[in-house]
Write an enzyme that holds these catalytic residues in place. Structure first.
Site, mmCIF file in Angstrom:
data_model
loop_
_atom_site.group_PDB
_atom_site.id
_atom_site.type_symbol
_atom_site.label_atom_id
_atom_site.label_comp_id
_atom_site.label_asym_id
_atom_site.label_seq_id
_atom_site.Cartn_x
_atom_site.Cartn_y
_atom_site.Cartn_z
ATOM 1 N NE ARG A 24 -3.181 -2.599 0.085
ATOM 2 C CZ ARG A 24 -3.302 -3.987 -0.491
ATOM 3 N NH1 ARG A 24 -2.135 -4.201 -1.261
ATOM 4 N NH2 ARG A 24 -4.096 -4.897 -0.286
ATOM 5 C CB ALA A 60 -0.262 2.355 4.089
ATOM 6 C CG LEU A 62 6.712 4.583 9.829
ATOM 7 C CD1 LEU A 62 8.069 5.222 9.314
ATOM 8 C CD2 LEU A 62 6.720 5.002 11.151
ATOM 9 C CG LEU A 64 3.328 0.766 10.692
ATOM 10 C CD1 LEU A 64 1.918 0.366 10.899
ATOM 11 C CD2 LEU A 64 3.841 1.913 11.677
ATOM 12 C CD GLU A 110 3.805 12.860 9.116
ATOM 13 O OE1 GLU A 110 4.050 11.570 8.975
ATOM 14 O OE2 GLU A 110 4.296 13.534 10.040
ATOM 15 C CD GLU A 130 0.667 9.223 12.440
ATOM 16 O OE1 GLU A 130 -0.636 9.425 12.551
ATOM 17 O OE2 GLU A 130 1.399 9.490 11.414
ATOM 18 N NE ARG A 133 -1.246 1.208 12.662
ATOM 19 C CZ ARG A 133 -2.769 0.820 12.586
ATOM 20 N NH1 ARG A 133 -3.012 0.326 13.767
ATOM 21 N NH2 ARG A 133 -3.629 1.104 11.799
HETATM 22 C C1 1HE Z 1 1.860 -2.102 5.401
HETATM 23 C C2 1HE Z 1 1.496 -0.851 5.900
HETATM 24 C C3 1HE Z 1 2.283 -0.192 6.564
HETATM 25 C C4 1HE Z 1 -0.199 -1.907 4.719
HETATM 26 N N1 1HE Z 1 3.429 -0.581 7.028
HETATM 27 N N2 1HE Z 1 2.940 -2.574 5.895
HETATM 28 N N3 1HE Z 1 0.249 3.438 8.889
HETATM 29 C C5 1HE Z 1 -1.018 2.894 9.280
HETATM 30 O O1 1HE Z 1 -1.182 2.624 10.485
HETATM 31 C C6 1HE Z 1 -2.065 2.241 7.970
HETATM 32 C C7 1HE Z 1 -1.897 0.725 8.109
HETATM 33 N N4 1HE Z 1 -2.342 0.036 6.942
HETATM 34 C C8 1HE Z 1 -4.119 -0.008 7.051
HETATM 35 O O2 1HE Z 1 -4.598 0.393 7.723
HETATM 36 C C9 1HE Z 1 -4.541 -0.849 5.567
HETATM 37 O O3 1HE Z 1 -3.264 -1.397 5.173
HETATM 38 C C10 1HE Z 1 -4.856 0.247 4.512
HETATM 39 C C11 1HE Z 1 -6.272 0.900 4.759
HETATM 40 C C12 1HE Z 1 -3.697 1.311 4.028
HETATM 41 C C13 1HE Z 1 -4.920 -0.597 3.316
HETATM 42 O O4 1HE Z 1 -5.901 -1.689 3.614
HETATM 43 P P1 1HE Z 1 -6.010 -3.067 2.634
HETATM 44 O O5 1HE Z 1 -7.067 -3.950 2.869
HETATM 45 O O6 1HE Z 1 -5.846 -2.460 1.322
HETATM 46 O O7 1HE Z 1 -4.512 -3.665 2.667
HETATM 47 P P2 1HE Z 1 -3.818 -4.600 3.939
HETATM 48 O O8 1HE Z 1 -4.403 -6.020 3.621
HETATM 49 O O9 1HE Z 1 -4.217 -4.052 5.234
HETATM 50 O O10 1HE Z 1 -2.482 -4.374 3.477
HETATM 51 C C14 1HE Z 1 -1.830 -5.086 2.521
HETATM 52 C C15 1HE Z 1 -0.241 -5.531 2.814
HETATM 53 O O11 1HE Z 1 0.586 -3.955 2.905
HETATM 54 C C16 1HE Z 1 -0.065 -5.890 4.144
HETATM 55 O O12 1HE Z 1 0.958 -6.824 4.106
HETATM 56 P P3 1HE Z 1 0.863 -8.576 3.966
HETATM 57 O O13 1HE Z 1 2.406 -9.022 3.801
HETATM 58 O O14 1HE Z 1 0.049 -9.200 4.925
HETATM 59 O O15 1HE Z 1 0.397 -8.820 2.464
HETATM 60 C C17 1HE Z 1 0.088 -5.169 5.225
HETATM 61 O O16 1HE Z 1 0.696 -5.590 6.428
HETATM 62 C C18 1HE Z 1 1.103 -4.123 4.515
HETATM 63 N N5 1HE Z 1 0.635 -2.659 4.903
HETATM 64 N N6 1HE Z 1 0.143 -0.740 5.264
HETATM 65 C C19 1HE Z 1 3.916 -1.927 6.611
HETATM 66 N N7 1HE Z 1 1.782 1.250 7.011
HETATM 67 C C20 1HE Z 1 7.222 9.531 9.625
HETATM 68 S S1 1HE Z 1 6.204 9.011 10.836
HETATM 69 C C21 1HE Z 1 4.792 8.570 10.159
HETATM 70 C C22 1HE Z 1 3.791 7.833 10.820
HETATM 71 C C23 1HE Z 1 3.008 6.811 10.431
HETATM 72 O O17 1HE Z 1 2.730 6.795 9.269
HETATM 73 S S2 1HE Z 1 1.863 6.009 11.396
HETATM 74 C C24 1HE Z 1 0.534 5.415 10.235
HETATM 75 C C25 1HE Z 1 1.137 4.048 9.590
#
Ligand code: 1HE
Length: 266
Positions: A24, A60, A62, A64, A110, A130, A133
């Site tokens: 994502r 999506a 950072l 994580l 951001e 955030e 998380r």
């Molecule tokens: C990820 C990430 C990620 C997805 N880091 N791997 N950001 C978040 O807290 C958002 C977290 N993500 C989500 O809530 C959802 O993934 C989405 C709403 C963005 C998309 O949902 P969906 O159903 O289309 O996808 P999915 O099945 O949740 O994710 C597909 C894959 O992407 C899955 O990995 P897989 O190996 O199981 O296929 C997820 O783990 C992966 N994935 N988002 C790592 N963010 C400079 S400071 C900034 C601080 C922040 O940004 S905090 C917010 C972080």
């Protein structure tokens, strides 16, 4: 070469794509560094830039997984590397337009906030998870997002986990345009081409002087504005564009909804 971020030139406009759809478009350190390099390249080779996400989401935030492995110093350095890269977007040489669809979340929000014109697709959603998380914004959000939508709304989103849709994002200035279904990238590219027609110095001043003037006192801002305006007038392109208008070769300002006129009289 890291293909998680792509670069293409469409005439005067650089097209930068986040290209990690399986995750994502979550941003890891390598992608953030690459974005900084591409921002430098875009400023050299183009007059405006568009950033978009491949797949169903803009970004999506950072990565994580990578973040969870970091010690404190690497986390600090990680945040500072986001600041450096996004600064090259926000206060580099050229304006950036973002095409936002699907998740515009955390660091993705951001990143969008560091661009100058933000176009949201009907399916775009904005959040700062955030709090959920256990972390904090680290990509400039507390400065840029708070200034865009206001600190009170940002606190609400962060504290309650509220997710806002595209029309709300537009009302709150997180987005500046709403695109029609399926049109977000084309709308962003068309806007970037229009921006690229402006005098380069005017664009430079909008992205560099305007945010700095916001940080100044009223009196300092007005003083700075007079210098920027005077310098702009001295640029050859300003002389040409003013002359074009006076000789009725340039387009008039058209009312919204009317066809853009080619010239203002001839
Ligand atoms: C990820 C990430 C990620 C997805 N880091 N791997 N950001 C978040 O807290 C958002 C977290 N993500 C989500 O809530 C959802 O993934 C989405 C709403 C963005 C998309 O949902 P969906 O159903 O289309 O996808 P999915 O099945 O949740 O994710 C597909 C894959 O992407 C899955 O990995 P897989 O190996 O199981 O296929 C997820 O783990 C992966 N994935 N988002 C790592 N963010 C400079 S400071 C900034 C601080 C922040 O940004 S905090 C917010 C972080």
């Amino acid at each position: 070469m890291n293909e998680d971020c792509t670069f293409e030139l469409d005439g005067d406009v650089a097209l930068i794509g986040l290209n990690r759809p399986a995750k994502r478009n979550a941003l890891n350190d390598a992608m953030v560094a690459r974005l900084g390099e591409l921002a430098d390249r875009a400023a050299k080779e183009a007059r405006a830039a568009v950033i978009f996400g491949n797949g169903d989401h803009f970004c999506a935030g950072l990565d994580l997984g990578e973040h969870s492995q970091k010690d404190l110093m690497s986390a600090l350095e990680g945040s500072r590397s986001w600041h450096r890269a996004f600064e090259k977007i926000e206060q580099g040489g050229i304006p950036w337009v973002s095409a936002l669809h699907g998740a515009v979340v955390g660091g993705g929000f951001e990143l969008a906030a560091s661009t100058h014109v933000r176009v949201a697709a009907p399916d775009a959603f904005f959040a700062l998870p955030e709090g959920q998380r256990g972390i904090f914004v680290g990509g400039g959000g507390s400065v840029r997002i708070a200034r865009l939508i206001g600190a009170a709304r940002m606190a609400d989103i962060m504290l309650t986990g509220r997710v806002i849709d595209a029309p709300t994002a537009e009302q709150w200035q997180a987005a500046t345009y709403l695109a029609k279904d399926g049109d977000v990238r084309q709308t962003a590219i068309a806007l970037a081409h229009r921006i690229a027609e402006n005098a380069p110095f005017t664009n430079y001043a909008v992205v560099n002087a305007l945010p700095r003037i916001q940080d100044m006192s009223r009196s300092d801002g007005l003083f700075m504005e007079a210098f920027v305006a005077t310098f702009a007038t001295a640029m050859p392109e300003a002389k040409q564009k003013l002359e074009d208008f006076l000789q009725k070769r340039a387009a008039k300002v058209a009312k919204p909804g009317s066809a853009k006129p080619e010239g203002n009289g001839q």
